[in-house]
Write a protein that holds these residues in place. Structure first.
Motif, PDB file in Angstrom:
ATOM      1  N   CYS A  49       0.862  -1.166  -0.083  1.00  0.00           N
ATOM      2  CA  CYS A  49       0.057  -0.171  -0.132  1.00  0.00           C
ATOM      3  C   CYS A  49       0.911   1.269   0.061  1.00  0.00           C
ATOM      4  O   CYS A  49       1.757   1.330   0.878  1.00  0.00           O
ATOM      5  CB  CYS A  49      -0.936  -0.012   1.292  1.00  0.00           C
ATOM      6  N   HIS A  51      -0.310   4.386  -0.054  1.00  0.00           N
ATOM      7  CA  HIS A  51      -1.250   5.787   0.390  1.00  0.00           C
ATOM      8  C   HIS A  51      -0.699   6.511   1.362  1.00  0.00           C
ATOM      9  O   HIS A  51       0.288   5.960   2.192  1.00  0.00           O
ATOM     10  CB  HIS A  51      -2.671   5.386   0.638  1.00  0.00           C
ATOM     11  N   HIS A  59      -1.831  -5.163  -1.328  1.00  0.00           N
ATOM     12  CA  HIS A  59      -3.020  -5.123  -2.344  1.00  0.00           C
ATOM     13  C   HIS A  59      -2.697  -6.103  -3.453  1.00  0.00           C
ATOM     14  O   HIS A  59      -1.790  -6.446  -3.888  1.00  0.00           O
ATOM     15  CB  HIS A  59      -3.210  -3.839  -3.240  1.00  0.00           C
ATOM     16  N   SER A  70      -3.574  -2.686 -11.996  1.00  0.00           N
ATOM     17  CA  SER A  70      -3.687  -1.850 -10.689  1.00  0.00           C
ATOM     18  C   SER A  70      -3.514  -3.020  -9.531  1.00  0.00           C
ATOM     19  O   SER A  70      -3.664  -4.112  -9.738  1.00  0.00           O
ATOM     20  CB  SER A  70      -5.277  -1.436 -10.808  1.00  0.00           C
ATOM     21  N   VAL A  72      -5.346  -3.700  -5.871  1.00  0.00           N
ATOM     22  CA  VAL A  72      -6.780  -3.557  -5.364  1.00  0.00           C
ATOM     23  C   VAL A  72      -6.617  -3.848  -3.653  1.00  0.00           C
ATOM     24  O   VAL A  72      -6.093  -5.039  -3.390  1.00  0.00           O
ATOM     25  CB  VAL A  72      -7.900  -4.277  -5.671  1.00  0.00           C
ATOM     26  N   CYS A  73      -7.280  -2.894  -2.917  1.00  0.00           N
ATOM     27  CA  CYS A  73      -7.135  -3.296  -1.361  1.00  0.00           C
ATOM     28  C   CYS A  73      -8.077  -4.471  -1.047  1.00  0.00           C
ATOM     29  O   CYS A  73      -9.280  -4.278  -1.621  1.00  0.00           O
ATOM     30  CB  CYS A  73      -7.639  -1.921  -0.586  1.00  0.00           C
ATOM     31  N   CYS A  80      -9.045   1.897   0.771  1.00  0.00           N
ATOM     32  CA  CYS A  80      -7.904   2.358  -0.233  1.00  0.00           C
ATOM     33  C   CYS A  80      -8.515   2.357  -1.726  1.00  0.00           C
ATOM     34  O   CYS A  80      -8.955   1.476  -2.066  1.00  0.00           O
ATOM     35  CB  CYS A  80      -6.538   1.504   0.005  1.00  0.00           C
ATOM     36  N   ASP A  81      -7.937   3.427  -2.269  1.00  0.00           N
ATOM     37  CA  ASP A  81      -8.365   3.788  -3.881  1.00  0.00           C
ATOM     38  C   ASP A  81      -7.480   2.448  -4.482  1.00  0.00           C
ATOM     39  O   ASP A  81      -6.337   2.327  -3.990  1.00  0.00           O
ATOM     40  CB  ASP A  81      -8.042   4.883  -4.042  1.00  0.00           C
ATOM     41  N   ARG A  82      -7.717   2.070  -5.814  1.00  0.00           N
ATOM     42  CA  ARG A  82      -6.969   1.374  -6.483  1.00  0.00           C
ATOM     43  C   ARG A  82      -5.544   2.063  -6.808  1.00  0.00           C
ATOM     44  O   ARG A  82      -5.678   3.505  -6.963  1.00  0.00           O
ATOM     45  CB  ARG A  82      -7.809   1.180  -7.790  1.00  0.00           C
TER      46      ARG A  82
END
Length: 365
Positions: A49, A51, A59, A70, A72-73, A80-82
């Protein structure tokens, strides 16, 4: 040097990670340390991650197409966003152990050493040190127990004392140090000793040079003495050889108990009749026949030459009519007789009146 390189190697225990993970760990050392990293063909399925406030989990990577990747969480709350990625973001970079070992060798100016016979070890051969070409290894431990097992493997593979380099002292506990010392080996942490001076180049930190000199000076003395374990074994073997030699004497040459008692009395009288400052007759007799010491050991105990001890033993053989070695079997009886001879009158006898012909010379005379 912030020490990031050495700490990172132990934090990323597999020495393989994404480039962004290496960058996070190496911090200021990243640009210079990047020369030691090599891309691999490993395919990853998760991404850390990134972020501002990371969720703490990795992810899952989703490949929609070569240009649409991408992460993904999958946390329960999934806040969390992609994370949009490129193919290059997913390349795993591994530490080039050979290149790092060469750089360490250059920093210390070790001699090169072939890897023959060490292929099965987890440690990397760095080089050799000193005229005896003592091997130097580099190992990145992940636990104390793992380091101890590697030391066992090294001791089994290497017959001579060696130096083990580690990134930090994190897992080098007193128990680990004792395991190395028992074999006459030594360990040095590179943190605070070696730094990155240029991309792919390591050098000794100037302030640490004196410490390095002392370390290898002490190690050199240890190498000169030999492994403690080997020295202990040698002493035991020496004693066993002496015992075997005594047991090999023919039974017919055995000394009777009466003769042994008479010999002890003669030695006592001879000793009372001589003013010897070093290696007195009784002391030599006691150390040789009762303690079972060799002439070399007696010389060290008495602070005299081995030649003088041999002269004393030769004199005793002439006066006793038998080699003192034959009397070693009566060591217990001699000890008991020593305890019984406590009559203070014996100590007041004028030694000069008991001088005998053929008196051995004193070391000062």
């Amino acid at each position: 040097m912030t020490g990031s390189l050495w700490n990172s190697l132990e934090t990323l225990s597999t020495q393989a990670a994404l480039l962004m993970e290496w960058q996070q760990e190496l911090a200021d050392d990243f640009e210079a340390a990047r020369a030691f990293l090599r891309p691999t063909q490993e395919q990853i399925e998760s991404y850390p991650c990134t972020h501002l406030i990371p969720c703490g989990c990795r992810h899952r990577v989703i490949f929609e197409s070569e240009e649409d990747i991408s992460a993904v969480c999958e946390c329960d709350d999934a806040v969390c966003d992609r994370i949009s990625l490129r193919t290059s973001d997913l390349i795993v970079y591994a530490l080039d152990g050979g290149m790092l070992a060469a750089a360490i060798r250059g920093a210390f100016r070790f001699n090169e050493l072939e890897n023959v016979g060490f292929e099965e070890l987890r440690s990397r051969v760095v080089g050799s040190w000193g005229v005896r070409r003592s091997p130097v290894f580099f190992n990145v431990p992940i636990s104390e127990s793992g380091l101890q097992k590697e030391i066992d493997r090294l001791c089994a593979a290497v017959s001579n004392p060696f130096v083990l380099l580690t990134p930090t002292a994190r897992f080098c506990t007193p128990m680990v140090q004792r395991a190395l010392q028992r074999q006459g080996c030594a360990q040095m942490s590179l943190e605070g000793v070696v730094s990155l001076t240029a991309p792919g180049v390591l050098g000794l930190i100037p302030a640490a040079k004196a410490t390095v000199d002392v370390f290898f000076g002490d190690f050199g003395k240890q190498v000169g003495r030999g492994k403690p374990l080997e020295l202990a074994i040698a002493r035991v073997e020496e004693k066993l050889k002496a015992i075997a030699k005594e047991l090999a004497l023919p039974k017919a040459e055995a000394v009777s108990p009466e003769a042994a008692v008479g010999a002890f009395a003669i030695v006592q009288k001879l000793d009372d009749g001589h003013r010897l400052k070093k290696a007195t007759l009784m002391k030599v007799f006691r150390l040789y026949c009762i303690e079972g010491m060799s002439s070399r050991q007696i010389a060290s105990q008495c602070g005299c030459s081995k030649t003088m001890v041999m002269k004393r033993l030769k004199f005793l053989e002439e006066k006793l009519g038998m080699p003192p070695a034959k009397l070693r079997a009566y060591s217990t009886q001699f000890e008991r007789m020593e305890d019984e001879l406590t009559d203070s009158r014996a100590r007041r006898i004028d030694r000069w009146k008991l001088a005998h012909e053929g008196e051995p010379e004193d070391e000062n005379g």
